[in-house]
Structures are given as C-alpha cells and as structure tokens.
Design a protein around this motif. Structure first.
Motif, PDB file in Angstrom:
ATOM      1  N   GLY A 177      55.122  32.196  31.635  1.00  0.00           N
ATOM      2  CA  GLY A 177      54.262  31.171  32.231  1.00  0.00           C
ATOM      3  C   GLY A 177      52.862  31.710  32.427  1.00  0.00           C
ATOM      4  O   GLY A 177      52.182  32.081  31.470  1.00  0.00           O
ATOM      5  N   GLU A 178      52.444  31.799  33.687  1.00  0.00           N
ATOM      6  CA  GLU A 178      51.096  32.258  33.979  1.00  0.00           C
ATOM      7  C   GLU A 178      50.956  33.765  33.757  1.00  0.00           C
ATOM      8  O   GLU A 178      51.953  34.482  33.596  1.00  0.00           O
ATOM      9  N   ILE A 179      49.708  34.216  33.750  1.00  0.00           N
ATOM     10  CA  ILE A 179      49.397  35.640  33.625  1.00  0.00           C
ATOM     11  C   ILE A 179      48.767  36.063  34.949  1.00  0.00           C
ATOM     12  O   ILE A 179      47.552  35.950  35.139  1.00  0.00           O
ATOM     13  N   PRO A 180      49.572  36.532  35.910  1.00  0.00           N
ATOM     14  CA  PRO A 180      49.067  36.814  37.255  1.00  0.00           C
ATOM     15  C   PRO A 180      48.029  37.928  37.312  1.00  0.00           C
ATOM     16  O   PRO A 180      47.230  37.983  38.254  1.00  0.00           O
ATOM     17  N   LEU A 181      48.010  38.814  36.317  1.00  0.00           N
ATOM     18  CA  LEU A 181      47.043  39.909  36.300  1.00  0.00           C
ATOM     19  C   LEU A 181      45.797  39.562  35.483  1.00  0.00           C
ATOM     20  O   LEU A 181      45.018  40.446  35.108  1.00  0.00           O
ATOM     21  N   SER A 182      45.580  38.270  35.228  1.00  0.00           N
ATOM     22  CA  SER A 182      44.452  37.844  34.392  1.00  0.00           C
ATOM     23  C   SER A 182      43.086  38.278  34.935  1.00  0.00           C
ATOM     24  O   SER A 182      42.192  38.587  34.136  1.00  0.00           O
ATOM     25  N   PRO A 183      42.854  38.336  36.276  1.00  0.00           N
ATOM     26  CA  PRO A 183      41.549  38.826  36.739  1.00  0.00           C
ATOM     27  C   PRO A 183      41.235  40.248  36.273  1.00  0.00           C
ATOM     28  O   PRO A 183      40.077  40.580  36.011  1.00  0.00           O
TER      29      PRO A 183
END
Length: 396
Positions: free
Chosen positions: A137-143
């Motif tokens: 799903g999402e990429i939580p470490l994107s920042p």
C-alpha cells in the motif's frame, strides 16, 4: 446585245476574285471604324490594368494592417502545428508521462520488448536509474526518499506497484505522486509476485532513457546519498544473488519435475528477490517465452520470485553478474523471515555497520561499500532516520 450583258453579269457574280473598286467615301468610313475600335480596346486595357494594380495594393494594404494588429497568419500556423505535435509525440513515445495506462499485460510486454536497432538516441540525454517499488500500500518512509531524490531530477524514474485495492493518497510534492502503475493482486510465495516484478520492469522499459533497474519495497531505506548510488550502479556490473540450493524446505524441494526437460534439477538456483539489473537483462526477463512459462505452469506456489532469476541466469551463464544483492537484511532472528527494525534500533553505530560492515568485490576491486539499501524498517523509524540521515547517510 441583251445576251452579252447577262453573260458579263454572270461572270462578275460567280468570280471569287472580283470586287468592285472602293469609293473614297466608303474608305473613309472604314478607317473611322478601325480607329474607333482601336481606341475602345486601348481604353479597356488601361482600365483593367488600373483595376489589377488597385487590387494588389488593396491586398498588400490589408496584409500590412493584419500584421500591425498582430493577427495570426493562417498558413504558417497550419504548417507549424503538425511539427509541434510530432515533436511532442516523439518525446511522449520516448518518455511516457502517464504510467497509469489500461493496456493488458500481454500488450505491455509486447510493447516493452521492442528494441531500436539504432543505439544512439536522436537527442541529448542522461542514463537514468528506474527505482521499482513493490509495495502492499503506502510508502511510510517516503519523506526520507523525498530527501534522497531531491535535486537529482532527470537521473531517476520511479514506478510503484501496490495492491489494486489501495486507495490512499500521495502528497503532490512527493516524488511518489502519480507514479503508480496498473497493478494486480499479489501474495508472498505465489508466482503472481514475479508477475508484478515483470510488470514493473516492462513499464520502466517504455522509457528508453532508463538504463538500470533496481527492485525495492516500502520498508527499504537508502544507506548512501543519491550521487554515490548513481555512480555505483552505472558501472558494467549487475547485482543478483544466485546460489546452488541446499536441501530443505527453502531449497531444491521447491523444484517440480514437471518443469523438465526445459528446467532440470541442476539448473535450480535460489537468491534474494531484491535485484539490480541493466536494460539488456530486463528485456530478456520481460520477453522470456521459454523459462518463465514453466514457472507459471508448474511453480505457482514455489516462491518463484526467489528462484526464477537465479535459475534463468544459471542456465544461460549470464555474464557481468556479481553474485550478491545490494540490499542488506538480517536473518539472525528467523530462518524464514528477515528481521524487522523499529525506531529504537536506528543508531549511529547500527547505520555505520550497514554501510561499511563487510568487504566485497566491486568491478575487480575490494571495497567496503557492499550494500546500498537495507530493509525491513518499520514506519516508526522515520523520525530517527530523518534525524540521522544528514549525519550518517549523506543527504537531508
């Protein structure tokens, strides 16, 4: 006497060469008529010439007025428009901007398998790295990734294959915005996981400027800055782990005899799922009609994503391959699943160990830079990673 007159009259009437002598009055009338018609013709010529000259001046004046009013010229626009569209169309063909297309896998692989015989591209370009994110799903470490990619536009491409039911949003300012491709359901161990990897490769191959392809997950982090990663990957070597299987539940017992004789037991190899490859091998993978069909038919639950690439490379004796993965993982806690790391595990000493904790071969030389990425980092690692990345990782 009468007969002589009538005979003379008949001769004058029937002779074509005979004409009565003109009188002076009739001659004068004819000359007047000739001069009259000549004068009329000359006058008409002057009038017509004046009309043509007036029309030309009028058109010239009209054109001059159009120019002074900045009105668009019709013909140049009609000629220029197809040229502009052709150039834009060529760039769209070379670098597709809309990656969320609706073509089928078969159509995608067919289009991606095309190889231009003229190697030199008809415009200036820089080779790019395609970062292929295989996620749930999402990429939580994107920042953290946003900081990693910042300032290096034009040297990378991003493609994200997530669960088709995932409907989370991505910030417009993120490098992951608009980078999802058309995806299908996957699950660990099933051959559809390898399908997803091939789908990512095929989409990335549509951009002719992508030269290297590296597979990552949502729990990956970069261990070095972008410049180091780019320089490391743009060498002649590709990095795929491949070794002969040991007996056991994760080894050769996954092999099916039904795959023979195309794939025999001695061909069967295993390796890390997380690959780095060049364009030549990527084209071979997405256009493979010999070995991959055997996996799809007889290896649906044999963890194909750990066996297909190593086995195919072993059969074909592929060159320029370094037998290691560029992704660091820890198997110290579990034989079947790599260890997960939380925020408390992220320390300066830990990150230094990942970056320079071992030695390996790099293009014929020994180096202590063996891993460019690491996993599995949980979402609660983000704050600590953002804090340490300028100090240890070299970016942010």
């Amino acid at each position: 006497m009468k007969s002589l007159r009538s005979s003379s009259y008949r001769q004058k009437t029937l002779s074509p060469l005979w004409s009565p002598p003109p009188s002076s009055s009739s001659l004068t009338i004819k000359l007047l008529f000739a001069f009259f018609f000549l004068a009329i013709g000359f006058g008409l010529g002057i009038i017509k010439g004046h009309h043509i000259k007036s029309s030309t001046i009028s058109r010239s004046s009209s054109s001059s007025s159009s120019s002074s009013l900045n009105l668009p010229a019709v013909l140049p626009v009609k000629k220029a428009k197809p040229m502009i569209e052709a150039r834009a169309g060529f760039k769209r063909y070379m670098k597709p901007t809309d990656i969320m297309h609706d073509i089928s896998d078969g159509e995608l692989f067919w289009k991606a398998s095309m190889v231009p015989r003229i190697k030199k591209l008809p415009y200036h370009w820089f080779p790019k790295i395609a970062f292929l994110f295989l996620t749930k799903g999402e990429i939580p470490l994107s920042p953290l990734w946003d900081k990693f990619f910042k300032g290096h536009g034009g040297l990378y491409s991003i493609y994200v294959h997530s669960d088709p039911l995932f409907n989370g949003s991505v910030p417009v300012e993120s490098v992951f915005y608009g980078r999802r491709i058309r995806s299908k359901k996957t699950r660990w161990g099933h051959v559809n996981m390898m399908d997803a990897e091939r789908r990512l490769l095929a989409n990335a191959l549509l951009d002719f400027t992508n030269e290297r392809f590296i597979l990552l997950s949502e729990s990956h982090i970069p261990l070095f800055n972008f410049s180091t990663v780019y320089s490391y990957l743009m060498g002649p070597t590709i990095y795929i782990e491949s070794y002969n299987n040991m007996p056991g539940p994760t080894g050769r017992t996954r092999y099916s005899k039904k795959m023979g004789p195309v794939i025999r037991p001695e061909h069967w190899h295993k390796g890390s799922q997380w690959f780095d490859m060049d364009r030549k091998l990527a084209l071979e993978v997405i256009s493979d009609e010999k070995y991959y069909p055997e996996f799809r038919k007889h290896c649906k639950l044999c963890v194909a994503h750990e066996h297909y690439l190593p086995t195919m490379l072993n059969i074909n004796k592929w060159r320029n391959v370094e037998n290691r993965s560029l992704t660091w993982m820890s198997w110290s806690k579990n034989e079947y699943q790599p260890a997960k790391f939380s925020g408390d595990d992220v320390t300066i000493e830990f990150l230094k160990k990942l970056r320079h904790g071992r030695s390996c071969n790099y293009n014929g030389m020994e180096t202590r830079v063996c891993f460019l990425f690491a996993r599995k980092f949980l979402p609660n690692c983000l704050g600590r990673l953002l804090e340490l990345s300028p100090i240890i990782l070299g970016f942010g």
